[in-house]
Write a protein that holds these residues in place. Structure first.
Motif, PDB file in Angstrom:
ATOM      1  N   ARG A 185       6.168 -88.238  -3.040  1.00 26.55           N
ATOM      2  CA  ARG A 185       5.374 -89.287  -3.695  1.00 26.55           C
ATOM      3  C   ARG A 185       4.365 -89.871  -2.707  1.00 26.55           C
ATOM      4  NH1 ARG A 185       6.937 -87.854  -7.787  1.00 26.55           N
ATOM      5  NH2 ARG A 185       7.433 -88.971  -9.680  1.00 26.55           N
ATOM      6  N   GLN A 226      11.549 -84.529  -3.410  1.00 26.27           N
ATOM      7  CA  GLN A 226      10.519 -85.039  -4.319  1.00 26.27           C
ATOM      8  C   GLN A 226       9.501 -85.785  -3.483  1.00 26.27           C
ATOM      9  OE1 GLN A 226      13.250 -87.233  -6.916  1.00 26.27           O
ATOM     10  NE2 GLN A 226      12.193 -86.246  -8.620  1.00 26.27           N
ATOM     11  N   PHE A 277      15.836 -91.699   1.427  1.00 25.26           N
ATOM     12  CA  PHE A 277      14.419 -92.066   1.470  1.00 25.26           C
ATOM     13  C   PHE A 277      13.813 -91.542   2.766  1.00 25.26           C
ATOM     14  CE2 PHE A 277      10.893 -94.762   2.671  1.00 25.26           C
ATOM     15  CZ  PHE A 277      10.226 -95.015   1.486  1.00 25.26           C
ATOM     16  N   LEU A 278      12.704 -90.815   2.665  1.00 23.06           N
ATOM     17  CA  LEU A 278      12.065 -90.264   3.864  1.00 23.06           C
ATOM     18  C   LEU A 278      10.567 -90.492   3.832  1.00 23.06           C
ATOM     19  CD1 LEU A 278      13.669 -86.745   4.436  1.00 23.06           C
ATOM     20  CD2 LEU A 278      13.944 -88.789   5.828  1.00 23.06           C
ATOM     21  N   GLU A 279      10.022 -90.813   4.978  1.00 23.57           N
ATOM     22  CA  GLU A 279       8.561 -90.857   5.081  1.00 23.57           C
ATOM     23  C   GLU A 279       8.041 -89.426   5.090  1.00 23.57           C
ATOM     24  OE1 GLU A 279       7.341 -93.152   8.458  1.00 23.57           O
ATOM     25  OE2 GLU A 279       8.522 -94.859   7.775  1.00 23.57           O
ATOM     26  N   GLU A 332       3.040 -91.109   0.474  1.00 24.19           N
ATOM     27  CA  GLU A 332       3.439 -91.414   1.842  1.00 24.19           C
ATOM     28  C   GLU A 332       4.948 -91.322   2.060  1.00 24.19           C
ATOM     29  OE1 GLU A 332       2.708 -93.844  -0.226  1.00 24.19           O
ATOM     30  OE2 GLU A 332       4.026 -95.571   0.155  1.00 24.19           O
ATOM     31  N   PHE A 333       5.713 -91.191   0.955  1.00 25.11           N
ATOM     32  CA  PHE A 333       7.156 -91.048   1.113  1.00 25.11           C
ATOM     33  C   PHE A 333       7.696 -90.026   0.121  1.00 25.11           C
ATOM     34  CE2 PHE A 333       6.800 -94.227  -2.190  1.00 25.11           C
ATOM     35  CZ  PHE A 333       7.770 -93.855  -3.092  1.00 25.11           C
ATOM     36  N   ARG A 338       6.127 -87.258   6.800  1.00 24.34           N
ATOM     37  CA  ARG A 338       5.423 -86.877   8.035  1.00 24.34           C
ATOM     38  C   ARG A 338       6.312 -85.924   8.825  1.00 24.34           C
ATOM     39  NH1 ARG A 338       7.383 -90.495  12.118  1.00 24.34           N
ATOM     40  NH2 ARG A 338       8.416 -92.282  11.183  1.00 24.34           N
ATOM     41  N   LEU A 365      11.794 -88.386  -1.600  1.00 30.45           N
ATOM     42  CA  LEU A 365      13.252 -88.487  -1.643  1.00 30.45           C
ATOM     43  C   LEU A 365      13.830 -87.104  -1.362  1.00 30.45           C
ATOM     44  CD1 LEU A 365      13.970 -90.668  -4.814  1.00 30.45           C
ATOM     45  CD2 LEU A 365      13.812 -91.396  -2.427  1.00 30.45           C
ATOM     46  N   ARG A 398      10.656 -85.689   9.850  1.00 30.55           N
ATOM     47  CA  ARG A 398      11.603 -86.581   9.172  1.00 30.55           C
ATOM     48  C   ARG A 398      12.788 -85.789   8.593  1.00 30.55           C
ATOM     49  NH1 ARG A 398      12.145 -89.639  11.747  1.00 30.55           N
ATOM     50  NH2 ARG A 398      13.285 -90.965  10.296  1.00 30.55           N
TER      51      ARG A 398
END
Lengths: 436, 145
Positions: B38, B36, B8-10, B40-41, B12, B43, B15
């Motif tokens: 989505r 992928q 899981f990554l933000e 603000e975040f 910005r 994968l 990251r």
């Protein structure tokens, strides 16, 4: 200016007579309060076991304060002083930690409240010739129904449209030649921003007045709204614990709000010490309802900060005027007219295992409306690597929050540990809204 | 089946580098990755040479990450129609693809594809795919390709 009154005798009563009336009514409130286990205990601790012990208004200071926490701890019927058969109406507001506060009214209480609203509406110069579009939400919230019944009592043509659906609101204003609105200032600004889209100019409408309430706003915003629509806008004050709207209302002079002192005892206190402050000094508004027998509430700490104008008003009313609310003693947020405590948001977040316990609340303004963004961290141990599960999680958080605070928030998911961590009383609220 | 790391990554700047930094420090090799997005975040999905070790290290650094079994399909010879054959095989079994990413190995021109399915347990996919001339490889075989 020719003055109209709903009840000239009550509104222009000499101060000495007004104070005598307050003392007399305070005694019946004490008698009523002594019927509840809560006040029986509280008052006896203060040495008061009979209404006769209340001799002058100076005795107010012998009485204990009542707080929102007291209401919560005695939910739902701990402060009810009459048989439930006598109760004809219940109103409720969302609580700070999920427990709501509830207000009971007998038929007589409801009549007294409605009368105060008719008085308030008349003080702004409205008559039975006016068409009143009530754009506050109905239901357990007191704002909608309170003004509705008051406007009917005045004899206005009432349109109980409630909030939302801007295009329909404007259409109704045109079709029924609405002259008076009851609305939050931010929503009225929003409506103006959309008139072009509907091909409507403010001059096509028949608006004369607006009652603005449910959220703080400045004198500048009032002026702006008055100019944009060519109307007179009136400030109002109320809170559900004191029945709702109609506690204080501006008269045609629009120099702050007459607080109806035959129905309420107004005190301004230092929130830190509880000491009563003289007129003109800013402090916490403390109110006692003198005309509600179903549920007596004395020296209720509103947590609103304001001051009192003691000078007489040119309108001839003798009831002192309360300033705009200058702030709060607690962390309550007002979002699109709805009261929200950060603790309500926290409680929802804590109930969802897929997210961590750290969170941030961001408030911004999109056009004229407030936007609430709640940022949460995903909890590593509950992470499945599935994108649909993350979308479902966002929806779950949004739905639960909407159910709790009645506002539709925007949810943002963040990495574990990405949000600032706080020790003790956290600064989790970032309010970037420009002041209205 | 091969093990895919999902992180899981933000969304910005910096990251992805925070992940590559950790992998570099631990001399972990990346075989394939995809992202992928989505809003603000997003994968990040990766095939690395030591997936269990990578997952432990990343989790230790506070990242939300999991290992998932994905199907690794190899076509010995890259040629037109490979994906069509593969999707025919999957359609015959009524399988729906949740996520997939593929590439061609430049050195020996093999086609390689990683796939996630809805309800993969219900059908014997490996057999169905093998019938069309593909190889289903394990993680270990993959890293040695």
């Amino acid at each position: 200016m020719e003055m109209t009154y709903w009840n000239r005798q009550a509104e222009t009563m000499e101060r000495a007579a007004l104070e005598q009336l307050q003392i007399q009514r305070m005694r019946s409130i004490i008698a009523q309060a002594l019927k509840t286990p809560f006040y029986q205990k509280r008052l006896s601790r203060a040495g008061i076991t009979s209404p006769d012990q209340f001799r002058s208004l100076a005795d107010m200071q012998r009485l204990p304060f009542t707080t929102k926490d007291d209401l919560r701890q005695n939910y739902p019927v701990g402060l009810l002083a009459v048989d439930m058969d006598e109760v004809v109406r219940i109103h409720s507001s969302s609580g700070t930690t999920g427990i709501p506060t509830v207000i009971y009214l007998t038929q007589e209480d409801l009549n007294a409240w409605t009368d105060l609203l008719a008085r308030s509406i008349t003080a702004t110069g409205c008559t039975r010739k006016d068409v009143f579009q009530n754009m506050m939400s109905y239901g357990l919230f007191t704002g909608g129904l309170g003004l509705h019944y008051g406007a009917e009592r005045v004899g206005m043509t009432v349109i109980p449209i409630g909030g939302g659906n801007t295009q329909r609101q404007v259409q109704v204003m045109k079709d029924f030649k609405t002259t008076v609105l009851h609305i939050t200032p931010s929503y009225l600004l929003h409506i103006h921003s959309r008139l072009d889209e509907f091909g409507v100019k403010p001059g096509d409408l028949h608006l004369k007045k607006a009652f603005l309430g449910a959220e703080p706003y400045s004198e500048n915003t009032r002026q702006k709204l008055q100019e944009l629509f060519g109307i007179d806008a009136y400030n109002s004050y109320g809170l559900s614990e004191m029945n709702g709207p109609g506690v204080a209302f501006e008269c045609v002079y629009k120099q702050d709000m007459h607080l109806w002192e035959d129905a309420y005892i107004l005190e301004i206190i230092d929130p830190a010490t509880g000491q009563v402050l003289p007129d003109g000094q800013l402090g916490e508004v403390v109110l006692t309802n003198l005309v509600r027998m179903a549920m007596p509430l004395m020296r209720y700490r509103t947590r609103d900060l304001a001051f009192v104008h003691p000078e007489p008003c040119p309108c001839g009313r003798t009831h002192r005027r309360l300033s705009r609310i200058q702030g709060r003693t607690d962390d309550m947020l007002i979002i699109n007219g709805v009261n929200v405590f950060p603790s309500q948001i926290e409680e929802v977040i804590m109930s969802i295992p897929e997210v961590g316990t750290n969170y941030m609340i961001h408030l911004t303004r999109a056009g004229a409306l407030d936007k609430l963004t709640v940022k949460v961290e995903i909890y590593s141990k509950m992470f499945t690597g599935d994108l649909n599960a993350l979308e479902a999680l966002k929806n779950k958080i949004r739905d639960r929050l909407r159910a709790s605070i009645t506002i539709n928030p925007h949810i943002e998911l963040h990495e574990p540990g990405a949000l600032p961590a706080f020790e003790g009383k956290a600064k989790r609220v970032v309010d970037q809204r420009e002041k209205l | 089946m091969a093990k895919q790391l999902t992180i899981f990554l933000e969304n910005r700047p910096g990251r992805i580098k925070s992940i590559s930094d950790v992998l570099l420090e631990n001399s972990l090799n990346i075989w394939a990755f995809t992202i992928q997005d989505r809003g603000e975040f997003g994968l990040m999905k990766m095939i690395v040479d030591k997936p269990e070790k990578a997952q432990l290290i990343l989790a230790d650094r506070g990242f939300a990450c999991v290992l998932k079994e994905v199907l690794a399909v190899v076509a010995e010879q890259d040629q037109p129609g490979n994906l069509d054959k593969l999707t025919t095989a999957l359609l015959e079994r009524g399988v729906n693809i949740k996520d997939a990413y593929g590439f061609v190995s430049l050195k020996d021109r093999q086609g390689i594809c990683f796939m996630e399915f809805e309800n993969p347990e219900q059908v014997n996919l490996e057999e169905a795919i093998a019938a069309y001339g593909f190889k289903v490889v394990s993680g270990q075989q993959l890293y040695e390709l």
